[in-house]
Design a protein around this motif. Sequence first.
Motif, PDB file in Angstrom:
ATOM      1  N   GLY A  88     -79.504  15.551  93.988  1.00 48.84           N
ATOM      2  CA  GLY A  88     -79.826  15.768  92.432  1.00 48.84           C
ATOM      3  C   GLY A  88     -79.687  16.810  91.836  1.00 48.84           C
ATOM      4  O   GLY A  88     -80.307  17.201  90.988  1.00 48.84           O
ATOM      5  N   PHE A  89     -78.710  17.579  92.232  1.00 48.03           N
ATOM      6  CA  PHE A  89     -78.381  18.991  91.846  1.00 48.03           C
ATOM      7  C   PHE A  89     -77.131  18.968  90.710  1.00 48.03           C
ATOM      8  O   PHE A  89     -76.977  19.810  89.964  1.00 48.03           O
ATOM      9  CB  PHE A  89     -78.149  20.167  92.735  1.00 48.03           C
ATOM     10  N   TYR A  90     -76.472  17.909  90.761  1.00 45.16           N
ATOM     11  CA  TYR A  90     -75.039  17.950  89.952  1.00 45.16           C
ATOM     12  C   TYR A  90     -75.481  17.214  88.725  1.00 45.16           C
ATOM     13  O   TYR A  90     -75.691  15.995  88.619  1.00 45.16           O
ATOM     14  CB  TYR A  90     -74.047  17.269  90.696  1.00 45.16           C
ATOM     15  N   SER A  91     -75.493  17.942  87.495  1.00 48.37           N
ATOM     16  CA  SER A  91     -75.716  17.395  86.269  1.00 48.37           C
ATOM     17  C   SER A  91     -74.522  17.351  85.477  1.00 48.37           C
ATOM     18  O   SER A  91     -73.605  18.022  85.289  1.00 48.37           O
ATOM     19  CB  SER A  91     -76.510  18.344  85.469  1.00 48.37           C
ATOM     20  N   GLN A  92     -74.225  15.807  85.560  1.00 54.64           N
ATOM     21  CA  GLN A  92     -72.690  15.509  84.860  1.00 54.64           C
ATOM     22  C   GLN A  92     -73.217  15.671  83.102  1.00 54.64           C
ATOM     23  O   GLN A  92     -74.117  15.359  82.857  1.00 54.64           O
ATOM     24  CB  GLN A  92     -72.528  13.949  84.922  1.00 54.64           C
ATOM     25  N   ALA A  93     -72.136  15.932  82.531  1.00 58.45           N
ATOM     26  CA  ALA A  93     -72.136  16.072  80.864  1.00 58.45           C
ATOM     27  C   ALA A  93     -71.370  14.810  80.515  1.00 58.45           C
ATOM     28  O   ALA A  93     -70.410  14.438  80.953  1.00 58.45           O
ATOM     29  CB  ALA A  93     -71.449  17.429  80.599  1.00 58.45           C
ATOM     30  N   PHE A  94     -71.925  14.377  79.384  1.00 57.78           N
ATOM     31  CA  PHE A  94     -71.522  13.302  78.729  1.00 57.78           C
ATOM     32  C   PHE A  94     -70.995  13.626  77.143  1.00 57.78           C
ATOM     33  O   PHE A  94     -71.935  14.365  76.573  1.00 57.78           O
ATOM     34  CB  PHE A  94     -72.338  12.196  78.635  1.00 57.78           C
TER      35      PHE A  94
ATOM     36  N   GLU B  81     -78.929  13.821  85.743  1.00 58.04           N
ATOM     37  CA  GLU B  81     -79.082  14.452  86.924  1.00 58.04           C
ATOM     38  C   GLU B  81     -78.458  13.589  87.929  1.00 58.04           C
ATOM     39  O   GLU B  81     -78.385  12.485  87.835  1.00 58.04           O
ATOM     40  CB  GLU B  81     -80.674  14.610  87.117  1.00 58.04           C
ATOM     41  N   GLY B  82     -77.981  14.194  88.757  1.00 61.09           N
ATOM     42  CA  GLY B  82     -77.417  13.540  90.041  1.00 61.09           C
ATOM     43  C   GLY B  82     -78.221  12.649  90.923  1.00 61.09           C
ATOM     44  O   GLY B  82     -79.453  12.776  90.782  1.00 61.09           O
ATOM     45  N   ALA B  83     -77.707  11.847  91.575  1.00 64.03           N
ATOM     46  CA  ALA B  83     -78.454  10.972  92.516  1.00 64.03           C
ATOM     47  C   ALA B  83     -79.167  11.670  93.667  1.00 64.03           C
ATOM     48  O   ALA B  83     -78.851  12.568  94.039  1.00 64.03           O
ATOM     49  CB  ALA B  83     -77.732   9.817  93.163  1.00 64.03           C
ATOM     50  N   ALA B  84     -80.726  11.258  93.727  1.00 63.22           N
ATOM     51  CA  ALA B  84     -81.325  12.154  94.784  1.00 63.22           C
ATOM     52  C   ALA B  84     -80.747  11.908  96.027  1.00 63.22           C
ATOM     53  O   ALA B  84     -80.977  13.137  96.846  1.00 63.22           O
ATOM     54  CB  ALA B  84     -82.616  11.189  94.918  1.00 63.22           C
ATOM     55  N   GLU B  85     -79.953  10.855  96.598  1.00 69.57           N
ATOM     56  CA  GLU B  85     -79.413  11.068  97.643  1.00 69.57           C
ATOM     57  C   GLU B  85     -78.273  12.082  98.152  1.00 69.57           C
ATOM     58  O   GLU B  85     -77.777  12.517  99.073  1.00 69.57           O
ATOM     59  CB  GLU B  85     -78.868   9.640  98.329  1.00 69.57           C
TER      60      GLU B  85
END
Length: 277
Positions: free
Chosen positions: A43-49, A36-40
């Motif tokens: 937090g909506f951007y979910s990076q894929a790995f 999940e993305g950083a709260a600041e």
Amino acid sequence: MSDFPEGTPCWVDVTLPDPREGKRFYGELFGWTFAEGAAEHGGFYSQAFSCGEPVGAVVPQLPWQEEPPAWTLYFATPDIKATADRVLDHGGSLLMEPLEIGQFGSMLLARDPGDVPFAVWQGGQQQGFRRRGEPGTFRWAEIVTRDPDAADAFFPAVFPFEAKRLPEPRGGDHMLWHVAGSPVAGRLRMPPDTPDEVPPHIAVHFAVTDCDRAVATVRRLGGRLLDGPSDGPHGRTASVADPLGAAFVVAGPRAAAARPPGRGTRRRAAGMPGSAR
């Protein structure tokens, strides 16, 4: 200094109304894990790995967004404001002005004069994907447009593309764009019988070990086959859509290379993108 020469595809993300469903689908199809993305930053951007390295992201579709679910391709730039000026100077439009994303980098969203949407990224701490061309990662991109003349004038004016037309024995119209001598993306004219509801777009290709198996997995997970599989210049490819409607291409070795000797392959009539089968 950027890890990506100017004009090189450097990132992809998919905007979906249900990110949880998207992560389920792409996690099983490509073996991706997510953070999940950083709260600041909401937090909506979910990076894929893939193998622990960033390869893309899943983004929630906001209630006021009218565009359908879709993959977005980002081109690298060392100066996003200068790129934004060139977009406007050459007849494009900005869907989102240059925006700084903390220390990660800056982005903009735009359209070419033929209505093809794309994004631009000036890297900071985040330069772009760290793996590509491997199974489950970005492999290639094709600009698919009803106005190839507009695309051919616009993109090489905005980015340092050298354009080379490919010979098409069946009368097609296919351009390759190179940066520093290496091909980075293609441009295809939509066939005249393409349904009106299919918008101009960038077809994002992901590498797979076996195209037909990937198509079977897409269907098992609730997605759709739109076109193919068929053998072509990028190996064996098929246009598919995830369960939420975002279209993309899976690309693997040609059929003979992907299967043991003696095992037959099925032939399918080519369908147009946007037609479910």
